[in-house]
Design a protein around this motif. Structure first.
Motif, mmCIF file in Angstrom:
data_model
loop_
_atom_site.group_PDB
_atom_site.id
_atom_site.type_symbol
_atom_site.label_atom_id
_atom_site.label_comp_id
_atom_site.label_asym_id
_atom_site.label_seq_id
_atom_site.Cartn_x
_atom_site.Cartn_y
_atom_site.Cartn_z
ATOM 1 N N LEU B 19 52.188 89.408 100.907
ATOM 2 C CA LEU B 19 51.882 90.450 100.094
ATOM 3 C C LEU B 19 53.199 91.501 100.501
ATOM 4 N N GLN B 41 50.950 94.689 109.407
ATOM 5 C CA GLN B 41 49.951 94.184 109.882
ATOM 6 C C GLN B 41 48.985 93.852 109.086
ATOM 7 N N THR B 42 48.946 94.346 107.730
ATOM 8 C CA THR B 42 47.962 94.020 106.749
ATOM 9 C C THR B 42 48.509 92.737 105.969
ATOM 10 N N GLN B 43 49.422 92.158 106.405
ATOM 11 C CA GLN B 43 49.882 91.041 106.044
ATOM 12 C C GLN B 43 48.891 89.823 106.092
ATOM 13 N N HIS B 44 48.892 88.650 105.138
ATOM 14 C CA HIS B 44 47.885 87.562 105.511
ATOM 15 C C HIS B 44 47.978 87.164 106.899
ATOM 16 N N THR B 45 46.691 86.960 107.488
ATOM 17 C CA THR B 45 46.702 86.521 108.833
ATOM 18 C C THR B 45 46.762 87.592 109.874
ATOM 19 N N GLY B 46 47.066 88.867 109.416
ATOM 20 C CA GLY B 46 47.355 90.140 110.179
ATOM 21 C C GLY B 46 48.725 90.018 110.857
#
Lengths: 329, 329
Positions: B19, B41-46
């Motif tokens: 993302l 931190q909103t990326q895939h898997t946090g």
């Protein structure tokens, strides 16, 4: 009304007091397409409500008695925050159903706070009594032109940020946010209203007339649980032939979980309701239809820091907090 | 190495799998100026870790035995996620200190998982043993060029999004993220490393040489608790005269609370460390200095949904999950 001019004026007025909230193009949630999202829940006090609160205060002179607002919680926090930021007084009336997290949030601003038994309508009556006694200016949570124009700045901002969607999904309680969106967009994009089955104010009003009352309940009731849709919203929704989609509480809870698991956004049920219409399949976009979801509130119960016994020590002023709980009298 | 070319290539390679995470200009946190933030931190898997994981997998042919990774948790989740997305096998070794939330996250991807007693270095040894036995490809959490180039796409993306800052604050564990940032920026902006006092790998290495080992502990240890800084990071940090600022655990916990209270971002301690350098006053920007903070991870302990007894039911596949806990053998 010239809504475009009013929303432009609101945007200018509140510019220095609000955040331009982030947007993202996101895939996932088990959907067949990427969607645009605006994370308006990262706004001051955790919801879009400060837009309307600042607009209402900055558009008129402040009465000596300050401001009064009735609120399921988020609007009250916004009015309290705006009043503090502008050095003015505010008295907030909330129903018990606002819950400890939102009540603590309002307390943290230093506003005067009265907790009223029952639902939002009781808090509104109490606020109206206070207004009549003191001369404080009432800032309505959703059914006042300045409130709606303030909330309308959210879609205005999103368009400035490059919104591409054909269709924008927005959760509805009393209709301030979606009213502002309809007023700004004026039919240029489709707006879909999303309501919990347990608090279907707009849906009921569109079916049975603007005076239709509902008994709001369910997991999003403190944010979306108005008893009757705002007249401004109802007029705009009728003018632009807006559909209201209903979602069950389970769908909202599931969307809440998805927002955390996939995007690490911890929101309250109302904040996840618009997404729920997609993830539950209550709204099925057509082939090629570009869809956007407005995430609007993040004051969940319990507050994750209160829960961990880590209630704010520094940074959350409580100066001058005066609280009266009429439910205990 | 031609880092710019490598990071450009990585960005192209991983484009469809990651993302573009949101950014915002934010005021508050008790600071005297607005700061830029990127919510990676909103990326895939946090966490940012999927950038390096996808880059490592997509740059080379997949061995029959798949991939192996050792991780304090976030890198393991990223490798597991990327492997699943690409239809490949992965075996993840995590130390017990990864904690239940990160271990559950890895489990949810369906990767094979081994929990190893002790800290990250034990998990790394176990992963190296597995690599030697099986021929699986090791994806190092921070000290491999493909990992660093992948993480470097984060700053590349931020510049595309209009980053204005003179100075970017980045939390450091083994140095993959900051290494990527230094490699991309090549001195065009100042990069400040932020480390917990309790896990000062880069700080110690800059003071006493690249082989310096530290005993990592404290609240961010599972994410920032490498025992020794990566060689790639150390070289880049030396080349660009990077300073490492230390922050106490209390400052990190306070920044974590501020990110929730002011911006409704619930992050893990490592994700709040960079902000802590500002809010604690450990880094004091000069007059007019424009500052940016990279928020990099949000897999806090406990997971808010696990805590509420709402562990993922749908949407979090657990197909093929095979878990072996060698600490119990």
């Amino acid at each position: 009304m010239d809504w475009k001019a009013d929303i432009d004026a609101a945007a200018l007025r509140i510019h220095d007091h609000i955040l331009r909230t982030p947007t993202a193009r996101v895939n996932g949630f088990g959907l067949d397409r990427a969607i645009e999202m605006k994370f308006e829940q990262t706004q001051h006090t955790g919801s879009f409500k400060v837009r309307g609160a600042f607009n209402s205060m900055l558009a008129t002179d402040a009465p000596v008695a300050g401001y009064v607002a009735a609120s399921g919680g988020n609007h009250g926090a916004a009015v309290a925050h705006a009043a503090r930021a502008l050095g003015r007084r505010a008295h907030i009336f909330v129903p018990e159903m606002a819950g400890p997290a939102k009540i603590a949030l309002i307390r943290s601003t230093g506003a005067e706070l009265t907790v009223v038994p029952g639902d939002y309508s009781g808090a509104l009556r109490a606020a109206q009594g206070y207004e009549a006694r003191t001369g404080a200016a009432q800032i309505h949570a959703y059914d006042a032109p300045l409130t709606v124009a303030g909330q309308g700045t959210c879609l205005r901002e999103w368009e400035e940020q490059g919104l591409e969607a054909d269709t924008v999904l927005i959760a509805v309680g009393g209709g301030g946010l979606i009213g502002g969106a309809l007023a700004w967009l004026q039919g240029r994009r489709k707006v879909v209203a999303v309501e919990p089955e347990t608090a279907a104010t707009l849906h009921s009003a569109l079916a049975a007339g603007p005076d239709t009352q509902v008994e709001a309940s369910g997991i999003a009731a403190n944010a979306l649980g108005a008893r009757r849709i705002g007249r401004i919203c109802h007029r705009l929704a009728t003018q632009y032939a807006t559909n209201s989609i209903l979602v069950p509480d389970d769908a909202i809870a599931d969307a809440q979980r998805l927002l955390w698991c996939e995007r690490r956004q911890l929101v309250e049920p109302a904040g996840a309701a618009a997404l729920a219409a997609l993830t539950w399949g209550a709204y099925r976009p057509g082939p090629g239809e570009k869809v956007a979801v407005l995430v609007c509130g993040a004051n969940p119960e319990p507050d994750p820091f209160a829960q961990a016994g880590q209630l704010p020590a520094a940074g959350q002023p409580t100066i001058g907090a005066a609280t009266r709980d009429i439910s205990r009298e």
